[in-house]
Motif scaffolding. Structure first.
Motif, PDB file in Angstrom:
ATOM      1  N   THR A 143      11.228  -1.703 -14.505  1.00  0.00           N
ATOM      2  CA  THR A 143      12.319  -2.527 -13.974  1.00  0.00           C
ATOM      3  C   THR A 143      12.422  -2.420 -12.452  1.00  0.00           C
ATOM      4  O   THR A 143      13.193  -3.156 -11.831  1.00  0.00           O
ATOM      5  N   ARG A 144      11.665  -1.533 -11.858  1.00  0.00           N
ATOM      6  CA  ARG A 144      11.671  -1.394 -10.403  1.00  0.00           C
ATOM      7  C   ARG A 144      10.960  -2.579  -9.755  1.00  0.00           C
ATOM      8  O   ARG A 144      10.164  -3.268 -10.404  1.00  0.00           O
ATOM      9  N   PRO A 145      11.248  -2.839  -8.480  1.00  0.00           N
ATOM     10  CA  PRO A 145      10.615  -3.976  -7.785  1.00  0.00           C
ATOM     11  C   PRO A 145       9.149  -3.712  -7.438  1.00  0.00           C
ATOM     12  O   PRO A 145       8.749  -3.669  -6.274  1.00  0.00           O
ATOM     13  N   ILE A 146       8.365  -3.474  -8.444  1.00  0.00           N
ATOM     14  CA  ILE A 146       6.927  -3.226  -8.289  1.00  0.00           C
ATOM     15  C   ILE A 146       6.230  -3.792  -9.516  1.00  0.00           C
ATOM     16  O   ILE A 146       6.749  -3.694 -10.633  1.00  0.00           O
ATOM     17  N   SER A 147       5.100  -4.411  -9.315  1.00  0.00           N
ATOM     18  CA  SER A 147       4.401  -5.063 -10.416  1.00  0.00           C
ATOM     19  C   SER A 147       3.843  -4.045 -11.406  1.00  0.00           C
ATOM     20  O   SER A 147       3.588  -2.892 -11.055  1.00  0.00           O
ATOM     21  N   ARG A 148       3.653  -4.493 -12.626  1.00  0.00           N
ATOM     22  CA  ARG A 148       3.073  -3.609 -13.641  1.00  0.00           C
ATOM     23  C   ARG A 148       1.648  -3.199 -13.258  1.00  0.00           C
ATOM     24  O   ARG A 148       1.224  -2.090 -13.556  1.00  0.00           O
TER      25      ARG A 148
ATOM     26  N   MET B 199       0.823  -1.216   0.000  1.00  0.00           N
ATOM     27  CA  MET B 199       0.000   0.000   0.000  1.00  0.00           C
ATOM     28  C   MET B 199       0.858   1.268   0.000  1.00  0.00           C
ATOM     29  O   MET B 199       0.527   2.256  -0.645  1.00  0.00           O
ATOM     30  N   GLU B 200       1.947   1.227   0.760  1.00  0.00           N
ATOM     31  CA  GLU B 200       2.842   2.384   0.801  1.00  0.00           C
ATOM     32  C   GLU B 200       3.462   2.655  -0.560  1.00  0.00           C
ATOM     33  O   GLU B 200       3.676   3.806  -0.941  1.00  0.00           O
ATOM     34  N   ILE B 201       3.747   1.567  -1.290  1.00  0.00           N
ATOM     35  CA  ILE B 201       4.305   1.724  -2.641  1.00  0.00           C
ATOM     36  C   ILE B 201       3.298   2.406  -3.555  1.00  0.00           C
ATOM     37  O   ILE B 201       3.649   3.278  -4.354  1.00  0.00           O
ATOM     38  N   ILE B 202       2.023   2.003  -3.421  1.00  0.00           N
ATOM     39  CA  ILE B 202       0.960   2.613  -4.228  1.00  0.00           C
ATOM     40  C   ILE B 202       0.829   4.094  -3.894  1.00  0.00           C
ATOM     41  O   ILE B 202       0.742   4.946  -4.795  1.00  0.00           O
ATOM     42  N   LYS B 203       0.819   4.418  -2.594  1.00  0.00           N
ATOM     43  CA  LYS B 203       0.694   5.814  -2.176  1.00  0.00           C
ATOM     44  C   LYS B 203       1.842   6.658  -2.722  1.00  0.00           C
ATOM     45  O   LYS B 203       1.621   7.763  -3.239  1.00  0.00           O
ATOM     46  N   ALA B 204       3.059   6.123  -2.605  1.00  0.00           N
ATOM     47  CA  ALA B 204       4.224   6.860  -3.106  1.00  0.00           C
ATOM     48  C   ALA B 204       4.143   7.025  -4.614  1.00  0.00           C
ATOM     49  O   ALA B 204       4.471   8.091  -5.155  1.00  0.00           O
ATOM     50  N   GLY B 205       3.680   5.984  -5.292  1.00  0.00           N
ATOM     51  CA  GLY B 205       3.561   6.050  -6.747  1.00  0.00           C
ATOM     52  C   GLY B 205       2.525   7.064  -7.192  1.00  0.00           C
ATOM     53  O   GLY B 205       2.758   7.823  -8.139  1.00  0.00           O
ATOM     54  N   VAL B 206       1.382   7.080  -6.515  1.00  0.00           N
ATOM     55  CA  VAL B 206       0.327   8.040  -6.848  1.00  0.00           C
ATOM     56  C   VAL B 206       0.820   9.465  -6.632  1.00  0.00           C
ATOM     57  O   VAL B 206       0.580  10.360  -7.458  1.00  0.00           O
ATOM     58  N   ARG B 207       1.515   9.681  -5.516  1.00  0.00           N
ATOM     59  CA  ARG B 207       2.052  11.013  -5.224  1.00  0.00           C
ATOM     60  C   ARG B 207       3.029  11.454  -6.320  1.00  0.00           C
ATOM     61  O   ARG B 207       2.983  12.601  -6.787  1.00  0.00           O
ATOM     62  N   ASN B 208       3.878  10.544  -6.752  1.00  0.00           N
ATOM     63  CA  ASN B 208       4.841  10.868  -7.809  1.00  0.00           C
ATOM     64  C   ASN B 208       4.148  11.185  -9.134  1.00  0.00           C
ATOM     65  O   ASN B 208       4.550  12.106  -9.848  1.00  0.00           O
ATOM     66  N   GLU B 209       3.107  10.409  -9.445  1.00  0.00           N
ATOM     67  CA  GLU B 209       2.396  10.624 -10.712  1.00  0.00           C
ATOM     68  C   GLU B 209       1.628  11.946 -10.697  1.00  0.00           C
ATOM     69  O   GLU B 209       1.573  12.657 -11.706  1.00  0.00           O
ATOM     70  N   ILE B 210       1.040  12.277  -9.543  1.00  0.00           N
ATOM     71  CA  ILE B 210       0.326  13.557  -9.424  1.00  0.00           C
ATOM     72  C   ILE B 210       1.302  14.719  -9.585  1.00  0.00           C
ATOM     73  O   ILE B 210       1.029  15.702 -10.298  1.00  0.00           O
ATOM     74  N   LEU B 211       2.446  14.621  -8.915  1.00  0.00           N
ATOM     75  CA  LEU B 211       3.468  15.671  -9.031  1.00  0.00           C
ATOM     76  C   LEU B 211       3.983  15.775 -10.458  1.00  0.00           C
ATOM     77  O   LEU B 211       4.298  16.868 -10.937  1.00  0.00           O
ATOM     78  N   LYS B 212       4.032  14.637 -11.125  1.00  0.00           N
ATOM     79  CA  LYS B 212       4.480  14.617 -12.514  1.00  0.00           C
ATOM     80  C   LYS B 212       3.516  15.411 -13.399  1.00  0.00           C
ATOM     81  O   LYS B 212       3.936  16.180 -14.275  1.00  0.00           O
TER      82      LYS B 212
END
Length: 245
Positions: free
Chosen positions: A92-97, A1-14
């Motif tokens: 290539t990061r340790p996170i699923s597609r 879940m933390e990975i998802i939260k961090a990913g969403v935050r990065n995508e929003i900032l993007k």
């Protein structure tokens, strides 16, 4: 879940790091203000109902503006990264597609919610300024905007699905908008299938307005929108999962 939260935050900032998305939020806010002003000075002569301006602006936004914003966001978060090659580093990061796909999807949805909030605030404040607080049902207006995110979900996934078959971001935007317009046109030309098309319900908030809400109709529309959302999610996520970059 933390990975998802961090990913969403990065995508929003993007997204927000690109000036056009900040300008689009300003634009949708200005539309609410301008529509309220025109509705007031024209006294409804140009088809704007000044006593219910937030919902009038909502209809314009969900029917035309938001689908364009969604197409642009899908192009930048999916196709543009394929063009630039940055998607290769991401997968290539340790996170699923699937997780990557979900973070990008949620980022677009959050941006749409942000756009709706800007539209709600500007149109509501403008309506109060020009017509007074007594001319507006605050609770009903808030409900209309809150539930309008539901018909935006299949439209978002439709644009993402289109992005998976396009080679560049400009073609994603053009094909998404053109495809959306074709679907709307077909539903108008053939009224018999209108009730089965997801683009027909961008204004479904109108079902909730009034003394008695048609519960059966609301449930039927909600079920249809959820079905389209699930089908398009399955198609777009599967394509993203299997695509070679």
């Amino acid at each position: 879940m933390e990975i998802i939260k961090a990913g969403v935050r990065n995508e929003i900032l993007k997204l927000l790091s690109l000036k056009k998305y900040r300008y689009l939020l300003i634009l949708i806010g200005l539309i609410g203000i301008l529509a309220s002003f025109l509705g007031k000075v024209s006294k409804g002569l140009i088809g704007l109902l000044s006593n219910n301006m937030p919902n009038t602006v909502l209809s314009i936004s969900t029917g035309f503006i938001l689908p364009l914003m969604i197409a642009m966001a899908a192009a930048d978060l999916f196709t543009a990264e394929q063009e630039s090659g940055t998607i290769k580093a991401i997968i290539t990061r340790p996170i699923s597609r699937t997780s990557i796909f979900i973070t990008k999807l949620l980022a677009i949805i959050i941006y749409v919610i942000l756009a709706l909030l800007v539209c709600l605030m500007t149109s509501t404040i403008s309506n109060i300024i020009f017509n007074g607080i007594g001319a507006l049902n605050i609770l009903e207006t808030f409900l209309s905007y809150a539930i309008s995110i539901v018909p935006m979900l299949p439209i978002t996934l439709f644009a993402i699905t289109v992005s998976q078959v396009c080679k560049n971001s400009s073609s994603t935007v053009m094909l998404s908008v053109f495809g959306y317009a074709i679907i709307v046109a077909v539903s108008i030309i053939f009224p018999s299938i209108n009730a089965m098309i997801f683009t027909s319900y961008t204004g479904w908030y109108k079902l909730f307005i009034g003394a008695i809400a048609p519960i059966n109709k609301i449930l039927n529309v909600f079920t249809l929108l959820v079905a389209y959302t699930l089908i398009l999610f399955a198609v777009s996520s599967w394509t993203f999962e299997k695509k070679e970059y």
